[in-house]
Write an enzyme that holds these catalytic residues in place. Structure first.
Site, PDB file in Angstrom:
ATOM      1  N   TYR A  47      44.740 -12.974  11.132  1.00  0.00           N
ATOM      2  CA  TYR A  47      43.751 -14.043  11.031  1.00  0.00           C
ATOM      3  C   TYR A  47      44.304 -15.218  10.230  1.00  0.00           C
ATOM      4  O   TYR A  47      44.188 -16.382  10.637  1.00  0.00           O
ATOM      5  CB  TYR A  47      42.492 -13.485  10.361  1.00  0.00           C
ATOM      6  CG  TYR A  47      41.398 -14.499  10.102  1.00  0.00           C
ATOM      7  CD1 TYR A  47      40.597 -14.960  11.134  1.00  0.00           C
ATOM      8  CD2 TYR A  47      41.141 -14.953   8.809  1.00  0.00           C
ATOM      9  CE1 TYR A  47      39.576 -15.867  10.893  1.00  0.00           C
ATOM     10  CE2 TYR A  47      40.117 -15.856   8.561  1.00  0.00           C
ATOM     11  CZ  TYR A  47      39.340 -16.316   9.605  1.00  0.00           C
ATOM     12  OH  TYR A  47      38.332 -17.211   9.358  1.00  0.00           O
TER      13      TYR A  47
ATOM     14  N   SER B  50      40.796 -21.332   6.520  1.00  0.00           N
ATOM     15  CA  SER B  50      40.342 -20.274   5.620  1.00  0.00           C
ATOM     16  C   SER B  50      41.310 -20.084   4.465  1.00  0.00           C
ATOM     17  O   SER B  50      42.510 -20.351   4.583  1.00  0.00           O
ATOM     18  CB  SER B  50      40.237 -18.961   6.407  1.00  0.00           C
ATOM     19  OG  SER B  50      40.090 -17.848   5.553  1.00  0.00           O
TER      20      SER B  50
ATOM     21  N   LYS C 198      44.957 -19.054  11.612  1.00  0.00           N
ATOM     22  CA  LYS C 198      44.346 -20.227  11.000  1.00  0.00           C
ATOM     23  C   LYS C 198      45.410 -21.217  10.520  1.00  0.00           C
ATOM     24  O   LYS C 198      45.244 -22.444  10.646  1.00  0.00           O
ATOM     25  CB  LYS C 198      43.446 -19.807   9.837  1.00  0.00           C
ATOM     26  CG  LYS C 198      42.131 -19.186  10.271  1.00  0.00           C
ATOM     27  CD  LYS C 198      41.250 -20.208  10.993  1.00  0.00           C
ATOM     28  CE  LYS C 198      39.865 -19.685  11.269  1.00  0.00           C
ATOM     29  NZ  LYS C 198      39.007 -20.679  11.940  1.00  0.00           N
TER      30      LYS C 198
END
Length: 324
Positions: free
Chosen positions: A151, A123, A155
């Protein structure tokens, strides 16, 4: 050819599954071949149109359990994970799903008879504005990630694991960094960026939508079609064309919520409420919005032309005849 998609019952997973089943498929610059079996691993059942295809096998449940029944595959598209807002709200869930789940997939691949191709969807959230670091006006393929959310950290660690398992010869890994996908159909999800679909999708349906960030916040968007195109292209090219084991940024357009709403007609635009949420603003506002995607360009990938392109694609794909 036997292929697995983790998270294959989700929106992007469903689009990817349909694309692969339409075949033929190219993996790692080999001759095109049809998919004999497509394994969809997810917490939810796949869409009926997929489940009814005799080539589709559904493995439903927690990822660590479904992997026990996967067996050897030619390729794994690892899309499974919890989205940005959910990973920030529940640290343990994010670590268990986004980090431990990725390592479980890699360990399964490592113990196959031969190294499978593995495409990992990362991402743009791996990038962020470090309060003590430099501010990058434009991010390129060599910009150092500085994630500012759990997050994003999860990732980025996943990218590094894919790179190292590839270096060791356990997998043939390709990590692609997805931009914010818009317009997604259906109800809102827990992604911090989910409003970037909602402020177009809901007004187009005559419903109100809220924008939780300042109107001129710069954002990077890619349509569902262009996103799937990038994932598939990453799997298709050979190792030499792919190049570095580091992740590749997919192309995007740079816009803002104000410009997005201005792309709607007057009646629809008036259905957007500008109500700032500090938590969402902190997450989305830390993400870069301008990318120089030289690697993706060299592979023939291009961004959408405008916000209007995103709207027209959504309308074309989500009429009653094209319902998911």
């Amino acid at each position: 050819m036997r292929i697995a998609i983790t998270g294959g019952a989700g929106f992007l997973g469903t689009l990817l599954a349909r694309h692969l089943l339409a075949g033929p498929v190219v993996l790692d610059d080999t001759p095109p071949a049809d998919v004999d079996e497509l394994i969809i691993a997810d917490l939810a059942e796949p869409a009926p149109r997929l489940a009814d295809d005799p080539r589709v096998t559904a493995l439903t449940g927690e990822l660590d359990r479904t992997l026990d029944h996967l067996g050897d595959v030619d390729a794994i598209f690892h899309l499974a994970g919890v989205v940005s807002g959910a990973a920030e709200a529940d640290f343990d869930l994010g670590m268990r799903t986004n980090l431990d789940g990725t390592r479980a997939v890699l360990e399964h691949a490592r113990h196959q008879a031969g190294p499978p191709l593995l495409v990992f969807t990362s991402s743009l959230a791996v990038f962020g504005t470090d309060p003590a670091g430099p501010t990058h006006r434009t991010v390129d393929d060599d910009t150092l990630p500085r994630p500012q959310s759990s997050y994003g950290v999860q990732k980025f660690i996943g990218e590094q694991l894919v790179a190292d398992y590839t270096r060791r010869g356990f997998v043939r890994g390709r990590s692609v960094r997805l931009m914010t996908v818009s317009v997604r159909p259906g109800p809102p999800n827990a992604a911090a960026s989910g409003f970037l679909s909602g402020i177009l999708r809901e007004p187009l349906a005559g419903e109100r939508a809220a924008c939780p960030v300042p109107p001129d916040t710069p954002v990077a968007l890619s349509s569902p079609r262009r996103t799937i195109e990038g994932i598939v292209r990453a799997a298709a090219v050979g190792a030499e064309a792919w190049g570095s084991r580091t992740a590749m940024n997919l192309p995007s357009i740079t816009t803002s919520p104000r410009e997005m709403v201005e792309a709607l007609d007057g009646d629809a635009a008036r259905l957007v409420d500008w109500t700032e949420d500090a938590t969402v603003t902190a997450i989305v506002g830390s993400w870069p919005a301008r990318f120089d995607t030289a690697r993706a360009t060299a592979l023939g990938l291009r961004p959408n032309g405008s916000v209007d392109d995103l709207v027209q694609e959504y309308l074309a794909d989500h009429t009653p005849d094209h319902a998911p």
